[in-house]
Design an enzyme around this catalytic site. Sequence first.
Site, PDB file in Angstrom:
ATOM      1  N   ARG A  90     -26.460 166.779  37.574  1.00 23.96           N
ATOM      2  CA  ARG A  90     -26.535 168.033  36.837  1.00 23.96           C
ATOM      3  C   ARG A  90     -25.156 168.657  36.705  1.00 23.96           C
ATOM      4  O   ARG A  90     -24.551 168.640  35.655  1.00 23.96           O
ATOM      5  CB  ARG A  90     -27.492 169.004  37.538  1.00 23.96           C
ATOM      6  CG  ARG A  90     -28.943 168.521  37.557  1.00 23.96           C
ATOM      7  CD  ARG A  90     -29.762 169.289  38.542  1.00 23.96           C
ATOM      8  NE  ARG A  90     -29.141 169.210  39.860  1.00 23.96           N
ATOM      9  CZ  ARG A  90     -29.317 170.054  40.849  1.00 23.96           C
ATOM     10  NH1 ARG A  90     -30.117 171.089  40.688  1.00 23.96           N
ATOM     11  NH2 ARG A  90     -28.727 169.886  42.004  1.00 23.96           N
ATOM     12  N   HIS A 103     -36.750 166.849  36.376  1.00 18.53           N
ATOM     13  CA  HIS A 103     -37.089 165.536  36.951  1.00 18.53           C
ATOM     14  C   HIS A 103     -37.812 164.684  35.910  1.00 18.53           C
ATOM     15  O   HIS A 103     -37.538 163.489  35.777  1.00 18.53           O
ATOM     16  CB  HIS A 103     -38.022 165.700  38.162  1.00 18.53           C
ATOM     17  CG  HIS A 103     -37.409 166.393  39.338  1.00 18.53           C
ATOM     18  ND1 HIS A 103     -37.976 167.496  39.922  1.00 18.53           N
ATOM     19  CD2 HIS A 103     -36.286 166.129  40.054  1.00 18.53           C
ATOM     20  CE1 HIS A 103     -37.233 167.887  40.948  1.00 18.53           C
ATOM     21  NE2 HIS A 103     -36.201 167.076  41.050  1.00 18.53           N
ATOM     22  N   LYS A 114     -35.764 169.836  54.849  1.00 20.68           N
ATOM     23  CA  LYS A 114     -35.768 170.880  53.805  1.00 20.68           C
ATOM     24  C   LYS A 114     -36.918 171.868  53.967  1.00 20.68           C
ATOM     25  O   LYS A 114     -36.990 172.830  53.223  1.00 20.68           O
ATOM     26  CB  LYS A 114     -35.871 170.221  52.430  1.00 20.68           C
ATOM     27  CG  LYS A 114     -34.523 169.899  51.804  1.00 20.68           C
ATOM     28  CD  LYS A 114     -34.655 169.684  50.307  1.00 20.68           C
ATOM     29  CE  LYS A 114     -33.294 169.629  49.649  1.00 20.68           C
ATOM     30  NZ  LYS A 114     -33.399 169.336  48.219  1.00 20.68           N
ATOM     31  N   SER A 158     -35.548 172.880  42.355  1.00 19.29           N
ATOM     32  CA  SER A 158     -36.883 173.256  42.842  1.00 19.29           C
ATOM     33  C   SER A 158     -36.812 174.577  43.600  1.00 19.29           C
ATOM     34  O   SER A 158     -37.716 175.407  43.508  1.00 19.29           O
ATOM     35  CB  SER A 158     -37.434 172.145  43.738  1.00 19.29           C
ATOM     36  OG  SER A 158     -37.530 170.952  42.987  1.00 19.29           O
TER      37      SER A 158
HETATM   38  N1  COA Z   1     -33.447 168.526  36.917  1.00 17.27           N
HETATM   39  C1  COA Z   1     -33.736 169.611  37.640  1.00 17.27           C
HETATM   40  N2  COA Z   1     -33.556 169.696  38.973  1.00 17.27           N
HETATM   41  C2  COA Z   1     -33.085 168.618  39.597  1.00 17.27           C
HETATM   42  C3  COA Z   1     -32.774 167.447  38.907  1.00 17.27           C
HETATM   43  C4  COA Z   1     -32.974 167.414  37.514  1.00 17.27           C
HETATM   44  N3  COA Z   1     -32.698 166.354  36.764  1.00 17.27           N
HETATM   45  N4  COA Z   1     -32.308 166.539  39.797  1.00 17.27           N
HETATM   46  C5  COA Z   1     -32.342 167.135  40.990  1.00 17.27           C
HETATM   47  N5  COA Z   1     -32.813 168.383  40.861  1.00 17.27           N
HETATM   48  C6  COA Z   1     -32.941 169.378  41.932  1.00 17.27           C
HETATM   49  C7  COA Z   1     -33.969 169.016  42.974  1.00 17.27           C
HETATM   50  O1  COA Z   1     -35.221 169.610  42.700  1.00 17.27           O
HETATM   51  C8  COA Z   1     -33.355 169.568  44.231  1.00 17.27           C
HETATM   52  O2  COA Z   1     -33.699 170.936  44.348  1.00 17.27           O
HETATM   53  P1  COA Z   1     -33.782 171.636  45.797  1.00 17.27           P
HETATM   54  O3  COA Z   1     -32.513 171.313  46.527  1.00 17.27           O
HETATM   55  O4  COA Z   1     -33.912 173.048  45.464  1.00 17.27           O
HETATM   56  O5  COA Z   1     -34.998 171.046  46.470  1.00 17.27           O
HETATM   57  C9  COA Z   1     -31.851 169.520  44.004  1.00 17.27           C
HETATM   58  O6  COA Z   1     -31.714 169.405  42.608  1.00 17.27           O
HETATM   59  C10 COA Z   1     -31.184 168.353  44.664  1.00 17.27           C
HETATM   60  O7  COA Z   1     -31.828 167.164  44.226  1.00 17.27           O
HETATM   61  P2  COA Z   1     -31.675 165.798  45.025  1.00 17.27           P
HETATM   62  O8  COA Z   1     -30.240 165.571  45.294  1.00 17.27           O
HETATM   63  O9  COA Z   1     -32.450 164.763  44.298  1.00 17.27           O
HETATM   64  O10 COA Z   1     -32.292 166.181  46.412  1.00 17.27           O
HETATM   65  P3  COA Z   1     -33.733 165.961  46.912  1.00 17.27           P
HETATM   66  O11 COA Z   1     -33.904 166.786  48.135  1.00 17.27           O
HETATM   67  O12 COA Z   1     -34.714 166.166  45.852  1.00 17.27           O
HETATM   68  O13 COA Z   1     -33.739 164.407  47.342  1.00 17.27           O
HETATM   69  C11 COA Z   1     -33.160 162.496  48.689  1.00 17.27           C
HETATM   70  C12 COA Z   1     -32.755 163.899  48.219  1.00 17.27           C
HETATM   71  C13 COA Z   1     -34.498 162.544  49.367  1.00 17.27           C
HETATM   72  C14 COA Z   1     -33.246 161.568  47.516  1.00 17.27           C
HETATM   73  C15 COA Z   1     -32.056 162.002  49.652  1.00 17.27           C
HETATM   74  O14 COA Z   1     -31.841 162.980  50.628  1.00 17.27           O
HETATM   75  C16 COA Z   1     -32.440 160.708  50.324  1.00 17.27           C
HETATM   76  O15 COA Z   1     -32.394 159.664  49.725  1.00 17.27           O
HETATM   77  N6  COA Z   1     -32.804 160.795  51.600  1.00 17.27           N
HETATM   78  C17 COA Z   1     -33.217 159.612  52.373  1.00 17.27           C
HETATM   79  C18 COA Z   1     -32.198 159.310  53.470  1.00 17.27           C
HETATM   80  C19 COA Z   1     -31.120 158.421  52.936  1.00 17.27           C
HETATM   81  O16 COA Z   1     -31.358 157.279  52.568  1.00 17.27           O
HETATM   82  N7  COA Z   1     -29.891 158.949  52.886  1.00 17.27           N
HETATM   83  C20 COA Z   1     -28.782 158.209  52.322  1.00 17.27           C
HETATM   84  C21 COA Z   1     -27.929 157.573  53.358  1.00 17.27           C
HETATM   85  S1  COA Z   1     -27.013 158.794  54.226  1.00 17.27           S
END
Ligand code: COA
Length: 171
Positions: free
Chosen positions: A100, A22, A46, A138
Amino acid sequence: MIRKKFITAAYPGTFDPITLGHMDIIKRSAIYVDKLFIAVAENSEKKPLFSLEERLELTQIECQSLRKDFSCIFEVLPFSGLLIDFAKSMEATLIIRGLRVMSDFDFEYQMTSINKQLSPRMETFFLMAHEHHNFVSSTAVKEITRCKGDISSFVSPHICERLKLKIFDKL
Ligand code: COA
């Protein structure tokens, strides 16, 4: 002529906890934007290990050291509900996402398309994750900690310490 103006972006995630992957995305975005909101999602679906308050605190601590190296303004804020509503309320015009592996693509494509429908002026910019962080998540970091593995190449020493405290001392 389209001129570059003050650019405000939002980088959303659950950050449970924030990893070096991140941080890599945050630092690379900071070169191109003037203000970056690191938007910490409540995301009760989550069932995060760290509470929202803890995730905000940890993310804030990680981002503190960036201030001396970047002219970009960093702000760590919580959000719940739709990302697009948060971004609009902060007057952000960009959403930053890291990509990724190929399997990220479907989800990102769907999310970007929905966000575009909801707010046509909002753009999503993708940065390819650094090869060192391509497979980091994560969840993986938490799992490795539980199994007493070495997470020092995935998270900062402070996050490493807090994870151990949280998992083993049930803080
Ligand atoms: N390096 C390492 N790990 C990374 C990374 C990077 N560059 N980018 C993402 N990751 C990891 C994250 O830690 C996460 O791990 P986890 O699933 O074990 O927790 C995984 O990859 C997925 O990341 P991400 O897709 O960013 O998911 P998130 O849970 O961290 O965030 C939201 C998702 C909150 C941004 C998304 O669900 C959201 O916007 N929700 C709000 C509702 C909304 O508006 N929805 C859209 C309309 S349907």
